[in-house]
Scaffold this active site. Structure first.
Site, PDB file in Angstrom:
ATOM      1  N   HIS A  36       0.806  -1.214   0.000  1.00  0.00           N
ATOM      2  CA  HIS A  36       0.000   0.000   0.000  1.00  0.00           C
ATOM      3  C   HIS A  36       0.843   1.270   0.000  1.00  0.00           C
ATOM      4  O   HIS A  36       0.306   2.356  -0.198  1.00  0.00           O
ATOM      5  CB  HIS A  36      -0.942   0.011   1.203  1.00  0.00           C
ATOM      6  N   ASP A  79       3.723   9.311  -1.416  1.00  0.00           N
ATOM      7  CA  ASP A  79       2.552   8.527  -1.030  1.00  0.00           C
ATOM      8  C   ASP A  79       2.365   7.386  -2.008  1.00  0.00           C
ATOM      9  O   ASP A  79       2.547   7.570  -3.226  1.00  0.00           O
ATOM     10  CB  ASP A  79       1.294   9.403  -1.018  1.00  0.00           C
TER      11      ASP A  79
END
Length: 492
Positions: A174, A386
């Site tokens: 993730h 991110d």
């Protein structure tokens, strides 16, 4: 929500066709004023993404309950079977706060803050990963699909393979996977790669992340690689491990339906009214983390106010910062710095009865978030690094009116899909300021055209498409190694 506390009967041997393992369960235990406890759904992208995947399947979610000590009995919640794993207070400190969040997290996010290496942390990481693997092996049906999630469980795939070679093992990352030059700093780089290579298929947010993993296997393990595949094993035991980009998404239909409800739309109007109906409402929604670029964002807003490029009064910036990892020193320092900056900006630019920056260090439910998205003229999603950033996709999805504007960091996985956003390099404060001004000042027609393109992209690639693609790729037979060993290593 109150779960059906239907614990397994003693001696129960039910096994599941789909086993999902993540560091945390998708629920948190909460205590009511009368002392009673219940479970409520946790915030976060993984929970939102996986909820629809688990519904209606013969599956179980394995994870830590969030509390130290013995694990609660397995139970059902919202149609999902949950199986808690125990962590001691020391393991929380060493495995989770230590190795996961003070060693791996900095390395995987470009070493924005220094990483710390402690052998006791590593020992706890190994121990907890093995515990998860043992629970997975116990609960998986013959030939089951096992889907392991994220950087906290990178050793688990190999442990599961040792215990249950009959199951199909997938792992999804993730967060970013770092370039080999950064990853190589880890003293335990080899066992981490070997742990991941226990999987049949590894999913990443971006192609660059998958490529970084394959290169690390080639350079640090001297394994043959070819076209996103790594050859592991010797002789008859050779097999191919595949790595590819499978960017995560959200439950588009559910959030869009919520945003269309009269209650949410009324709440959006109420939010703007409570803020004095500003000319421009800027919004940031992040977990309180140094990777999210909150300090850079505040600096840009402060300078724009000082330069007169943002109306004052007339501009309000709402920053929601979900509490996170409060016992890690870097996070405590970050919170202090942000709160000081907010105080300074409001001290200089606010007026009696109103503030320029409304800083909210708390979590909100889905309906309140949908209302905030609808209320905001400009959404600032400007992380320094991110893996994906699902907030960007949530904002786009919630804008059922095709309104609003998204300012998006080029260092998010989301930027690779939402190319009509107002893109920025958050390290470049002057550039960030210019992009914010452009997002505010562009014509309504231009903003709507940009938003419609992003909304279509997210709708066409929702969470169900993501999960379906990952499971399809995992189910594919990789077949025997194809001779790449004799031909030498090949770049992916």
């Amino acid at each position: 929500m109150t779960p059906d506390q239907t614990a397994d009967r003693p001696g129960s041997t039910h096994r599941f066709d789909l086993v999902v393992a993540a560091n945390r369960l998708p629920v948190d235990r909460v205590e009511a004023p009368d002392g009673s406890t219940s479970w409520q759904r946790s915030p976060g992208g993984l929970v939102t993404a996986m909820e629809s995947v688990m519904q209606g399947r013969d599956g179980v979610w394995i994870g830590w309950s969030g509390e130290a000590g013995d694990a609660p009995e397995p139970f059902d919640d919202s149609g999902i079977r949950l199986h808690p794993v125990a962590l001691s207070a020391q393991e929380i400190q060493h495995y989770y706060e230590g190795f996961s969040n003070d060693t791996l997290w900095p390395i995987y996010h470009d070493v924005i803050v220094p990483a710390h290496f402690h052998r006791t942390w590593w020992a706890a990481y190994e121990r907890v990963n093995r515990r998860f693997a043992e629970v997975i092996a116990e609960l998986a049906a013959p030939g089951a699909t096992v889907w392991i999630h994220d950087y906290q469980l990178q050793l688990a795939p190999a442990y599961v393979r040792d215990l249950r070679p009959d199951v199909r093992i997938g792992w999804f990352d993730h967060i970013p996977f770092p370039p080999v030059e950064l990853f190589a700093q880890l003293p335990w780089r080899r066992p981490i790669l070997q742990g991941l290579l226990g999987a049949d298929f590894l999913g990443f947010q971006r192609k660059a992340d998958a490529d970084n993993f394959v290169r690390a296997c080639r350079r640090l393990l001297d394994l043959p690689t070819r076209s996103g595949q790594v050859t592991v094993g010797i002789g008859d035991s050779e097999r191919l491990v595949r790595a590819a980009a499978v960017p995560i998404s959200i439950d588009v239909a559910s959030l869009a339906d919520l945003a269309r409800t009269p209650a949410v739309q009324a709440r959006a109007r109420e939010i703007r009214d409570s803020l004095g109906n500003p000319e421009t409402l800027l919004l940031g929604v992040d977990r309180l983390d140094y990777t999210k670029g909150i300090r850079h964002r505040l600096k840009a807003v402060e300078e724009l106010l000082r330069e007169g490029r943002l109306a004052n009064p007339g501009t309000v910036f709402v920053q929601v910062a979900t509490p996170s990892r409060g016992r890690v020193e870097a996070y405590r320092q970050l919170r202090t710095e942000i709160e000081r900056t907010v105080g300074r900006i409001n001290g200089e630019f606010a007026s009696i009865g109103s503030v320029v920056v409304q800083y909210l260090h708390q979590s909100y439910g889905r309906a309140e978030m949908a209302a905030l998205y609808l209320a905001a003229d400009v959404m600032l999603v400007t992380p320094l690094r991110d893996g994906m950033n699902l907030v960007a996709k949530e904002y786009v999805t919630a804008r059922v009116d095709d309104g609003g504007a998204l300012v998006l960091s080029e260092f998010t996985g989301a930027w690779h899909e939402l190319r009509t956003a107002y893109v920025t390099n958050p390290h470049d404060i002057d550039g960030l300021k210019d992009v914010i001004v452009a997002a505010i000042s562009d014509s309504r027609q231009v903003r709507r055209r940009r938003m419609r393109a992003m909304r279509k992209r997210v709708a066409d690639h929702d969470v169900n498409a993501w999960a379906g693609r990952f499971l399809d790729l995992l189910a594919r037979d990789s077949g025997p190694a194809d001779g790449s060993r004799s031909g030498g290593s090949t770049t992916s």
